[in-house]
Scaffold this motif. Structure first.
Motif: not given
Lengths: 197, 293
Positions: A62-63, A140-142, B227-229, B234-238
């Motif tokens: 999600i960007p 919210t992302m989840d 780096a991957q993690e 970042a994607q998990k926590y937005g």
């Protein structure tokens, strides 16, 4: 200058330019990384290889720059803390203009989550599950990921045998119900005065 | 011109190590082992005392306290404490505390922060002798944490890692064995001992998994996986992951200790002499090899 425990060492270059490398330095444990720069945390390669969504497939990415996040106060008990701290998270984006979702996915989302879409076409996801703003954002992302993943799932069509089975069972149930109804009717008639013509 | 005796003494002083408890030995013949008494003045009771279990070789069992409840039976076994002597505990450090330290200028963010820097603030006490492993980062107050720093702690949870990385910082979890931790906690006291800086040892078996896991940003983890993690977190926590390589403080943020290093800028094997403000480095090739291993 280096600071160790508060004392300043006057030597400007203490270590040799290559730096101290023991036998268990990261270069020795992971020698295959020598192709990439040894300065860790290389984000560039990850950004270049961003996963793409095609058709009904969702990669999970999600960007964050294409999505609006707003913070507000949460509901419920909590006294001064809940009255003052903005822990509730409101995440929204305009569904139709979202280019990070394929058109098929957008269609399915609109269909499935009509209730989460505002009149102006924004898909809204909210959370005030925890006491922490950041954890709520993660929630919210989840939730958003769950919604999109649910949209990708098409329930399997029931087989011919299953449809037939259900139809037979339904009809048998209806027959039984009408039979019981008729029986009851006879019982009730039997309690009435006989009609003599 | 000094006499031969004096010269010899001085050359010995130059060569030999500092006199310490483990270097001392009594003169030959000074210590006599106690022997069993046999005949004339070792006679009569022959070193066994009078009457009792001692003379009659009928000793009470070890731990017996002549009838009262002995020490080794007074306290019941508690499963809660099973293996506690093998486990490490960590001094908690909240994100809120960290932010306060930075805001009140008690902690500098222009140099990498590790155990030594945190203890130098004077607000924390880590006791390696009491099986404390260092600092553990807790997420209390992570919502208003907004400092960019290069942090090295001993234990960190996922949310704390996200809080640091969200602000463009770098976080690593590193293990310090008890001796290294003692040196790191009070470097000046360690340097006064006049000993060479030791090599930091690898973690024990039960902790190796933690420190090789990229999710924990372990110091022994594969940098590629780390780096991957970072991206995944970042994607998990937005949040959008800032690149520390593009920051003006990139040199400081990307500075990392070697797994065998205790202090930034100082190598194992070096002797820091505070009164002379000099660092003595080993020249013997065997020693050099040892400290590079």
């Amino acid at each position: 200058m280096n600071y160790v425990g508060g004392i300043t060492t006057r030597h400007v270059s203490i270590t040799n330019k290559a730096g101290y490398k023991s036998c268990i330095s990261l270069d020795k444990i992971y020698p295959n990384n020598n192709n990439n720069n040894n300065n860790n945390n290389n984000n560039d390669t990850n950004i270049r290889q961003l996963p793409k969504n095609e058709g009904l497939n969702f990669s999970g990415y999600i960007p964050m720059d294409k999505v609006e996040v707003k913070y507000c106060r949460s509901s419920g008990p909590g006294g001064q803390n809940v009255n003052k701290v903005n822990t509730k998270v409101d995440l929204r984006f305009h569904l139709h203009s979202a280019d990070w979702l394929s058109p098929q996915l957008k269609e399915k989302l609109e269909e499935k989550y009509k209730g989460s879409i505002t009149g102006e076409g924004y898909l809204v996801v909210r959370s005030d599950r925890t006491r922490s703003q950041q954890l709520n954002l993660a929630d919210t992302m989840d939730k958003l990921r769950l919604m999109v993943n649910n949209a990708t799932i098409t329930p399997p069509q029931p087989s011919y045998e299953a449809v037939e089975r259900n139809r037979r069972r339904h009809e048998a149930a209806v027959r039984e119900r009408l039979r019981q109804k008729r029986e009851r009717s006879l019982t009730k008639q039997g309690r009435k005065e006989p009609q003599y013509i | 011109m000094a006499s031969r005796g004096t010269e010899k003494a001085l050359s010995l002083l130059r060569r030999l190590p500092r006199v310490e408890l483990h270097n001392l030995k009594p003169n030959p013949g000074a210590h006599k082992n106690k022997t069993r008494g046999r005949g004339i003045h070792g006679g009569k009771t022959h070193g066994a005392g009078s009457k009792g279990s001692g003379q009659r070789q009928n000793f009470m069992r070890l731990g017996y306290e002549t009838g009262n409840n002995p020490f080794y039976l007074r306290f019941p076994c508690q499963n809660y404490y099973k293996g506690h002597h093998l486990k490490l505990s960590y001094v908690p450090l909240c994100m809120g505390q960290l932010q306060k330290l930075i805001d009140t200028n008690r902690l500098r963010t222009d140099i990498p922060i590790d155990v030594s820097q945190l203890i130098y603030t004077g607000l924390f006490n880590v006791k390696p002798l009491e099986k404390e492993g260092g600092f553990m980062l807790q997420d209390d107050g992570m919502d208003h944490f907004c400092a960019t720093l290069n942090l090295e702690v001993q234990w960190a949870s996922e949310s704390t890692i996200s809080a640091v990385e969200r602000n463009g910082g770098v976080i690593t979890t590193a293990y310090y064995d008890p001796m290294s931790l003692e040196a790191a906690v009070d470097p000046i006291r360690f340097f006064k001992r006049g000993k060479a800086i030791p090599r930091r040892m690898l973690p024990p078996q039960n902790l190796i998994e933690y420190y090789t896991d990229p999710k924990n940003r372990g110091y022994l983890a594969d940098p590629k996986l780390v780096a991957q993690e970072r991206f995944n977190l970042a994607q998990k926590y937005g949040y959008q992951l800032p690149d520390p390589r593009e920051s003006p403080h990139r040199h400081m943020l990307l500075e990392k200790k070697d797994p065998r290093q205790i202090f930034y800028g100082l190598e194992p094997g070096w002797v820091v002499s505070l009164p002379d403000s000099v660092i003595l480095k080993p020249t013997d090739p065997e020693l050099k090899e040892h400290y590079l291993s």
